[in-house]
Scaffold this motif. Sequence first.
Motif, PDB file in Angstrom:
ATOM      1  N   HIS A 261       0.786  -1.347   0.439  1.00 61.45           N
ATOM      2  CA  HIS A 261      -0.256  -0.137  -0.451  1.00 61.45           C
ATOM      3  C   HIS A 261       1.332   1.213   0.010  1.00 61.45           C
ATOM      4  O   HIS A 261       0.086   1.806   0.169  1.00 61.45           O
ATOM      5  CB  HIS A 261      -1.234   0.049   1.021  1.00 61.45           C
ATOM      6  CG  HIS A 261      -2.385  -1.338   1.214  1.00 61.45           C
ATOM      7  ND1 HIS A 261      -2.464  -1.133   0.351  1.00 61.45           N
ATOM      8  CD2 HIS A 261      -2.219  -1.865   1.948  1.00 61.45           C
ATOM      9  CE1 HIS A 261      -3.206  -2.187   0.414  1.00 61.45           C
ATOM     10  NE2 HIS A 261      -3.539  -3.142   1.243  1.00 61.45           N
ATOM     11  N   GLU A 262       2.628   1.342   0.220  1.00 62.69           N
ATOM     12  CA  GLU A 262       2.864   1.963   0.755  1.00 62.69           C
ATOM     13  C   GLU A 262       3.899   2.537  -0.803  1.00 62.69           C
ATOM     14  O   GLU A 262       5.132   3.698  -0.170  1.00 62.69           O
ATOM     15  CB  GLU A 262       3.731   1.817   1.502  1.00 62.69           C
ATOM     16  CG  GLU A 262       2.840   1.765   2.579  1.00 62.69           C
ATOM     17  CD  GLU A 262       1.554   2.708   3.256  1.00 62.69           C
ATOM     18  OE1 GLU A 262       0.686   2.210   3.379  1.00 62.69           O
ATOM     19  OE2 GLU A 262       1.573   3.941   2.514  1.00 62.69           O
ATOM     20  N   GLU A 263       3.663   1.906  -1.755  1.00 60.81           N
ATOM     21  CA  GLU A 263       4.773   2.408  -3.012  1.00 60.81           C
ATOM     22  C   GLU A 263       3.757   3.430  -4.062  1.00 60.81           C
ATOM     23  O   GLU A 263       3.989   2.576  -5.264  1.00 60.81           O
ATOM     24  CB  GLU A 263       5.146   0.932  -3.389  1.00 60.81           C
ATOM     25  CG  GLU A 263       5.550   0.220  -2.208  1.00 60.81           C
ATOM     26  CD  GLU A 263       7.395   0.686  -1.820  1.00 60.81           C
ATOM     27  OE1 GLU A 263       7.900   0.299  -1.299  1.00 60.81           O
ATOM     28  OE2 GLU A 263       7.887   1.406  -2.878  1.00 60.81           O
ATOM     29  N   GLY A 264       3.058   3.974  -3.142  1.00 59.18           N
ATOM     30  CA  GLY A 264       2.643   5.240  -4.620  1.00 59.18           C
ATOM     31  C   GLY A 264       1.099   4.701  -5.058  1.00 59.18           C
ATOM     32  O   GLY A 264       1.050   4.350  -3.793  1.00 59.18           O
ATOM     33  N   LEU A 265       0.794   5.335  -5.881  1.00 57.70           N
ATOM     34  CA  LEU A 265      -1.225   5.333  -6.308  1.00 57.70           C
ATOM     35  C   LEU A 265      -0.868   4.741  -7.239  1.00 57.70           C
ATOM     36  O   LEU A 265      -0.323   4.194  -8.431  1.00 57.70           O
ATOM     37  CB  LEU A 265      -0.851   6.995  -6.068  1.00 57.70           C
ATOM     38  CG  LEU A 265      -3.129   7.175  -6.436  1.00 57.70           C
ATOM     39  CD1 LEU A 265      -3.053   6.902  -5.197  1.00 57.70           C
ATOM     40  CD2 LEU A 265      -3.035   8.795  -6.713  1.00 57.70           C
ATOM     41  N   LEU A 266      -1.964   3.516  -6.907  1.00 60.90           N
ATOM     42  CA  LEU A 266      -2.425   2.811  -8.010  1.00 60.90           C
ATOM     43  C   LEU A 266      -3.478   2.485  -8.155  1.00 60.90           C
ATOM     44  O   LEU A 266      -4.652   2.695  -7.441  1.00 60.90           O
ATOM     45  CB  LEU A 266      -2.138   1.582  -7.136  1.00 60.90           C
ATOM     46  CG  LEU A 266      -0.682   0.893  -7.420  1.00 60.90           C
ATOM     47  CD1 LEU A 266      -1.164  -0.557  -6.507  1.00 60.90           C
ATOM     48  CD2 LEU A 266      -0.092   0.566  -8.279  1.00 60.90           C
ATOM     49  N   THR A 267      -4.266   2.659  -9.929  1.00 60.23           N
ATOM     50  CA  THR A 267      -5.402   3.614 -10.635  1.00 60.23           C
ATOM     51  C   THR A 267      -5.355   2.354 -11.353  1.00 60.23           C
ATOM     52  O   THR A 267      -4.608   2.490 -12.197  1.00 60.23           O
ATOM     53  CB  THR A 267      -4.794   4.932 -10.173  1.00 60.23           C
ATOM     54  OG1 THR A 267      -5.214   5.788  -9.734  1.00 60.23           O
ATOM     55  CG2 THR A 267      -6.822   5.307 -10.904  1.00 60.23           C
ATOM     56  N   PRO A 268      -6.336   1.936 -11.079  1.00 66.36           N
ATOM     57  CA  PRO A 268      -7.205   0.622 -12.722  1.00 66.36           C
ATOM     58  C   PRO A 268      -7.485   1.277 -14.015  1.00 66.36           C
ATOM     59  O   PRO A 268      -7.990   2.857 -14.044  1.00 66.36           O
ATOM     60  CB  PRO A 268      -7.931   0.150 -11.795  1.00 66.36           C
ATOM     61  CG  PRO A 268      -8.309   0.503 -10.456  1.00 66.36           C
ATOM     62  CD  PRO A 268      -7.552   1.528 -10.463  1.00 66.36           C
ATOM     63  N   GLN A 269      -6.943   1.555 -14.827  1.00 65.35           N
ATOM     64  CA  GLN A 269      -6.676   1.777 -15.996  1.00 65.35           C
ATOM     65  C   GLN A 269      -7.297   1.160 -17.462  1.00 65.35           C
ATOM     66  O   GLN A 269      -6.298   0.561 -17.985  1.00 65.35           O
ATOM     67  CB  GLN A 269      -5.392   2.575 -16.460  1.00 65.35           C
ATOM     68  CG  GLN A 269      -5.900   3.490 -17.494  1.00 65.35           C
ATOM     69  CD  GLN A 269      -5.274   4.679 -17.912  1.00 65.35           C
ATOM     70  OE1 GLN A 269      -4.191   4.911 -16.215  1.00 65.35           O
ATOM     71  NE2 GLN A 269      -4.041   4.781 -18.618  1.00 65.35           N
ATOM     72  N   GLY A 270      -8.164   0.573 -17.712  1.00 64.87           N
ATOM     73  CA  GLY A 270      -8.875  -0.401 -18.770  1.00 64.87           C
ATOM     74  C   GLY A 270      -8.436  -1.812 -18.558  1.00 64.87           C
ATOM     75  O   GLY A 270      -8.705  -2.369 -17.140  1.00 64.87           O
ATOM     76  N   ASN A 271      -7.527  -2.665 -18.516  1.00 69.89           N
ATOM     77  CA  ASN A 271      -7.071  -3.966 -18.600  1.00 69.89           C
ATOM     78  C   ASN A 271      -5.340  -3.776 -17.814  1.00 69.89           C
ATOM     79  O   ASN A 271      -4.722  -5.199 -17.013  1.00 69.89           O
ATOM     80  CB  ASN A 271      -6.240  -4.849 -19.412  1.00 69.89           C
ATOM     81  CG  ASN A 271      -8.181  -5.019 -20.422  1.00 69.89           C
ATOM     82  OD1 ASN A 271      -9.337  -5.443 -19.312  1.00 69.89           O
ATOM     83  ND2 ASN A 271      -8.426  -4.677 -21.567  1.00 69.89           N
ATOM     84  N   ALA A 272      -5.398  -2.798 -17.433  1.00 64.70           N
ATOM     85  CA  ALA A 272      -4.040  -2.645 -16.373  1.00 64.70           C
ATOM     86  C   ALA A 272      -3.821  -1.695 -15.289  1.00 64.70           C
ATOM     87  O   ALA A 272      -5.005  -1.146 -15.221  1.00 64.70           O
ATOM     88  CB  ALA A 272      -2.727  -1.597 -18.163  1.00 64.70           C
ATOM     89  N   VAL A 273      -2.915  -1.163 -14.664  1.00 67.77           N
ATOM     90  CA  VAL A 273      -2.797  -0.997 -13.616  1.00 67.77           C
ATOM     91  C   VAL A 273      -1.675   0.727 -13.820  1.00 67.77           C
ATOM     92  O   VAL A 273      -0.783   0.589 -13.686  1.00 67.77           O
ATOM     93  CB  VAL A 273      -2.715  -1.189 -12.641  1.00 67.77           C
ATOM     94  CG1 VAL A 273      -2.512  -0.258 -11.339  1.00 67.77           C
ATOM     95  CG2 VAL A 273      -3.586  -2.375 -12.277  1.00 67.77           C
ATOM     96  N   HIS A 274      -1.920   2.396 -13.675  1.00 63.38           N
ATOM     97  CA  HIS A 274      -1.801   2.707 -13.555  1.00 63.38           C
ATOM     98  C   HIS A 274      -1.053   3.370 -11.886  1.00 63.38           C
ATOM     99  O   HIS A 274      -1.906   3.097 -11.400  1.00 63.38           O
ATOM    100  CB  HIS A 274      -2.429   4.201 -13.964  1.00 63.38           C
ATOM    101  CG  HIS A 274      -1.350   5.534 -13.694  1.00 63.38           C
ATOM    102  ND1 HIS A 274      -1.063   6.485 -12.978  1.00 63.38           N
ATOM    103  CD2 HIS A 274      -0.896   6.162 -14.962  1.00 63.38           C
ATOM    104  CE1 HIS A 274      -0.583   7.839 -13.739  1.00 63.38           C
ATOM    105  NE2 HIS A 274      -0.356   7.119 -14.426  1.00 63.38           N
ATOM    106  N   TRP A 275      -0.098   3.350 -12.432  1.00 71.39           N
ATOM    107  CA  TRP A 275       1.209   3.455 -11.165  1.00 71.39           C
ATOM    108  C   TRP A 275       1.817   4.605 -10.731  1.00 71.39           C
ATOM    109  O   TRP A 275       2.417   5.168 -11.831  1.00 71.39           O
ATOM    110  CB  TRP A 275       2.184   2.191 -11.010  1.00 71.39           C
ATOM    111  CG  TRP A 275       3.033   2.342 -10.165  1.00 71.39           C
ATOM    112  CD1 TRP A 275       2.798   2.630  -8.635  1.00 71.39           C
ATOM    113  CD2 TRP A 275       4.486   1.520  -9.716  1.00 71.39           C
ATOM    114  NE1 TRP A 275       3.778   2.926  -7.679  1.00 71.39           N
ATOM    115  CE2 TRP A 275       4.620   2.325  -7.759  1.00 71.39           C
ATOM    116  CE3 TRP A 275       5.265   0.913 -10.409  1.00 71.39           C
ATOM    117  CZ2 TRP A 275       6.221   1.190  -7.607  1.00 71.39           C
ATOM    118  CZ3 TRP A 275       6.188   0.889  -9.957  1.00 71.39           C
ATOM    119  CH2 TRP A 275       6.932   0.833  -8.495  1.00 71.39           C
ATOM    120  N   ARG A 276       1.628   5.657 -10.017  1.00 70.51           N
ATOM    121  CA  ARG A 276       2.352   6.804  -9.981  1.00 70.51           C
ATOM    122  C   ARG A 276       3.146   6.679  -8.619  1.00 70.51           C
ATOM    123  O   ARG A 276       2.465   6.355  -7.295  1.00 70.51           O
ATOM    124  CB  ARG A 276       1.081   8.292  -9.594  1.00 70.51           C
ATOM    125  CG  ARG A 276       1.761   9.470  -9.938  1.00 70.51           C
ATOM    126  CD  ARG A 276       1.378  10.731  -9.748  1.00 70.51           C
ATOM    127  NE  ARG A 276       0.147  11.144 -10.744  1.00 70.51           N
ATOM    128  CZ  ARG A 276      -0.956  11.520 -10.792  1.00 70.51           C
ATOM    129  NH1 ARG A 276      -2.178  10.226 -10.062  1.00 70.51           N
ATOM    130  NH2 ARG A 276      -1.236  11.486 -12.306  1.00 70.51           N
TER     131      ARG A 276
END
Length: 321
Positions: A261-276
């Motif tokens: 949970h602490e490695e940035g921000l994860l957001t679902p994006q289609g069939n993938a995951v956007h990681w910031r």
Amino acid sequence: MPNPTTRVLALLELLQSHGNATGSELAGKLGVDGRTLRRYINTLEEIGIPLTSERGRYGGYRLVSGYKLPPMMFTNEETLAISLGLLAARSLNLGDMGSAVASAQAKLERVMPQKLKQQLRALDENITLDFVPSPAPASSVLATLASATQERCRTVFEYTSITDKAAGTEITLRREFDSYGLVFRRGRWYAVGQCHLRGELRTFRLDRMSALQRLHIPFERPRDFDAASYLNQSFSQMDSAVEVELLLHTNLATASAMLGHEEGLLTPQGNAVHWRAHTGCLGWFSSQLMQLPCSFEILSPPNLKAELRRQAERLMALAAE
């Protein structure tokens, strides 16, 4: 002190500032005898000032608890200091307390001498307090959290985080929190303390809190903890860090398990995951990317791709040896 009226007012100020005081102490400060002091006490009672008296070695006179004196007893310097504080409060993002600040200022001005009013007006019209405009917390949140911090009492609240600024996506989670200190910085109010959801020190913005309640659970604050220093350190690390964005070709559950949970921000994006995320060293970050079990695309910054290529070439050279 030229007349009895002045001495009576001075007695009122002594009672306000000293709490319980013996008759001999008060008489000595006023320069009168005991009989004259009792007459002054009677005068205060006749005009409605509530006093209590106790006999004995530790007895004395005191104002009744909770009695509020009007600001007429402030000196010019004290009144000016309070007015400057109210001037600052108008710029401190105190949410719905704006009307209370204006009301307090108006009450002070009604009892100010004309010269002091002119000084205050000069300050008000010519001093600019450069605070950054930003969302303000409710005064009830600020007051409740400050009280809980002072009394070492755990709180619980709903906290709203922005998961995607571009899309305006938000998530609200329930937090149990031990507040170690409150800090006003960069136009916003922050609380620093132990988050029981994450199990470590965290910083929360007060304007993102809602449904705040005190819990009857005490806590111990770390000795000599400095909330402002902790916040400054956190900000400096964030300011010096580089933001990275990647597209992970996996689902959210797998990405969360891989990164925590602490490695940035994860957001679902289609069939993938956007990681910031943020990193202070692209070399170290690229070495961590090589351990991911899924494929990915680097969206930014461009030099992260160069660092990843350099890491790959280094490994290839080691394998060739």
